[in-house]
Design a protein around this motif. Structure first.
Motif, short mmCIF file in Angstrom:
data_model
loop_
_atom_site.label_atom_id
_atom_site.label_comp_id
_atom_site.label_asym_id
_atom_site.label_seq_id
_atom_site.Cartn_x
_atom_site.Cartn_y
_atom_site.Cartn_z
N PHE A 1 0.84 -1.21 0.00
CA PHE A 1 0.00 0.00 0.00
C PHE A 1 0.87 1.26 0.00
O PHE A 1 0.46 2.30 -0.51
CB PHE A 1 -0.98 -0.01 1.19
N MET A 2 2.06 1.18 0.56
CA MET A 2 2.95 2.35 0.59
C MET A 2 3.46 2.65 -0.82
O MET A 2 3.54 3.81 -1.24
CB MET A 2 4.15 2.09 1.52
N ALA A 3 3.80 1.58 -1.55
CA ALA A 3 4.28 1.76 -2.92
C ALA A 3 3.16 2.29 -3.82
O ALA A 3 3.40 3.12 -4.70
CB ALA A 3 4.83 0.43 -3.45
N THR B 1 -10.01 6.63 5.49
CA THR B 1 -9.27 5.37 5.45
C THR B 1 -7.85 5.60 5.92
O THR B 1 -7.20 6.59 5.58
CB THR B 1 -9.29 4.70 4.06
N TYR B 2 -7.39 4.68 6.76
CA TYR B 2 -5.99 4.65 7.17
C TYR B 2 -5.17 4.41 5.90
O TYR B 2 -5.63 3.68 4.99
CB TYR B 2 -5.85 3.48 8.16
N ILE B 3 -3.97 4.96 5.86
CA ILE B 3 -3.14 4.79 4.65
C ILE B 3 -2.86 3.30 4.39
O ILE B 3 -2.61 2.89 3.26
CB ILE B 3 -1.84 5.62 4.76
N VAL C 1 3.50 2.88 23.01
CA VAL C 1 2.93 1.93 22.05
C VAL C 1 2.45 2.64 20.79
O VAL C 1 2.19 3.85 20.81
CB VAL C 1 1.74 1.15 22.67
N HIS C 2 2.33 1.87 19.73
CA HIS C 2 1.76 2.38 18.47
C HIS C 2 0.23 2.34 18.61
O HIS C 2 -0.31 1.43 19.26
CB HIS C 2 2.22 1.46 17.32
N PRO C 3 -0.48 3.29 17.99
CA PRO C 3 -1.95 3.32 18.16
C PRO C 3 -2.70 2.17 17.49
O PRO C 3 -3.93 2.11 17.58
CB PRO C 3 -2.36 4.67 17.56
P1 13P Z 1 3.50 4.28 10.76
O1 13P Z 1 2.69 5.08 9.81
O2 13P Z 1 3.43 4.74 12.17
O3 13P Z 1 4.88 4.17 10.28
O4 13P Z 1 2.90 2.83 10.80
C1 13P Z 1 2.84 2.04 9.67
C2 13P Z 1 2.44 0.70 9.96
O5 13P Z 1 2.23 -0.11 9.12
C3 13P Z 1 2.27 0.36 11.36
O6 13P Z 1 1.84 -0.92 11.44
#
Ligand code: 13P
Ligand code: SF4
Length: 378
Positions: free
Chosen positions: A94-96, A148-150, A264-266
């Motif tokens: 999805f990033m690409a 939507t989340y990226i 922690v990550h959300p």
């Molecule tokens: P970040 O956007 O915080 O880098 O997170 C990406 C991701 O895939 C976390 O699981």
């Protein structure tokens, strides 16, 4: 052709799944040989090449990135090098895709291993989202703004963009929610229920103002009265890596390391976010821990490669531990190996482009609209 690269530990083999096969000559190379050849290919390609690397990538790969970052920062970096013909994205699919949409016309985006996907992104399919939207209309739910989340496919971003919504990342989710609530009464948040819930709760939205939409149920399996009162409609999706973190781990680390701070990550479950001291995107985690006073001890709830790198770079002044003592590996991020990176780069030197990520033309416009909204929301 062999399907699995024989350079993994037993644990990694078990968790990695199937990765993209490579030509035989790219298997079994030593680290030193790969380092030398990757560096040589980069030199030859010069300014025609830019390599982007997400914080979860392993050391042997990320050390070659021109830019590193979280999803938000990397999306920004795409525009930083308009001179480059090739953007090699060391991250997941999805990033690409987002990079392809944000890149200039002449730029080609390459993902070193096409099997590097994201299990969370796969939890929302375009037809499921369409059905959800139709059902919300049928139920006469007013003023719904989609976000939507990226971490979702381009088709999902396009759907959201076309319906007046935006993309968000973990670093601007609160701002995206504020933006959406200035336009409508309710937010449909896909695909990560945890990011949606954790962010909204922090902004003062109560849990009983949130409902979970299950795409496998008729009308999402949601009670119409609760839906009428809800401000957040959370898609039933999650990250299988971050779902592993638990309150029990936090209790254990606090017992073993009195004075430890937990960050922690959300994407972690709500209970875990509540038990932690702090929460934020990968970029936020790195900044917060790095800028903490000498002598601090941290337990970090996110992917293990980021945590290990942070621990190494900050030792001995600060102690950084993984909240999960077995480490939490994003096995799809891990599929991008130095072997795959070497292969795509040496092929580029020969003028052959492999693994190009191209978002279909009919999705590009609205995906771009949704991503541009995201980039403009602070
Ligand atoms: P970040 O956007 O915080 O880098 O997170 C990406 C991701 O895939 C976390 O699981
Ligand atoms: Fe997807 Fe989770 Fe991996 Fe992030 S950590 S890429 S959300 S599977």
């Amino acid at each position: 052709m062999t399907s699995i690269i024989p350079l993994l530990t037993e644990y990694e083999k078990e968790h990695i799944g199937e990765r993209q096969p490579l030509p035989e000559r790219y298997l079994g190379l030593t680290d030193e040989e790969m380092d030398v050849r990757i560096a040589a290919a980069r030199r030859t390609l010069g300014s025609r090449l830019v390599i982007l690397g997400h914080h979860y990538q392993r050391d042997e790969v990320i050390k070659f990135a021109d830019y590193t970052g979280d999803s938000f920062r990397l999306a920004r970096h795409v525009a930083a090098r308009p001179d480059a013909d090739y953007i090699v994205f060391c991250g997941v699919h999805f990033m690409a895709e987002s990079a392809d949409v944000l890149a200039a016309e002449h730029q080609q985006v390459i993902l070193p291993d096409l099997a590097a996907g994201c299990s969370m992104a796969d939890m929302v399919a375009p037809d499921q989202l369409e059905r959800c939207w139709e059902e919300l209309t049928e139920m006469e739910v007013p003023g719904v703004v989609p976000i939507t989340y990226i971490n979702s496919a381009a088709a999902i971003k396009a759907f959201v963009g076309e319906r007046g919504g935006t993309v968000c990342t973990s670093s601007n989710a609160a701002a995206a929610l504020r933006w959406a609530f200035s336009r409508g009464e309710k937010v449909l948040f896909v695909p990560d229920q945890h990011l949606g819930r954790n962010t909204a709760y922090r902004m003062g939205i109560a849990l009983d103002e949130m409902v979970v939409w299950d795409p496998d149920e008729i009308f999402g399996g949601v009670d119409p009265d609760r839906l009428a009162r809800a401000r957040m409609i959370l898609w039933k999706g999650h990250c299988s890596v971050h779902a592993r973190f638990s309150v029990a781990q936090i209790v254990a680390v606090r017992r073993q390391h009195p004075g430890v701070r937990v960050i922690v990550h959300p994407e972690v479950p709500w209970e875990v976010a509540q038990a932690a001291d702090d929460m934020g995107s990968t970029e936020y985690i790195i900044k917060t821990v790095t800028n903490s006073p000498a002598g601090s001890v941290w337990a970090v709830g996110t992917e293990v490669h980021l945590v290990n790198r942070l621990a190494q770079s900050l030792a001995p002044e600060r102690t950084v531990l993984s909240l999960d003592r077995f480490g939490c590996l994003c096995s799809t991020m891990f599929r991008v190996s130095p072997n795959h990176l070497l292969w795509v780069l040496e092929e580029l030197v020969e003028g052959r482009v492999h693994n190009e990520i191209v978002v279909p033309a009919d999705q590009k416009h609205w995906t771009r609209v949704a991503l541009d909204r995201m980039l403009s929301i602070q």
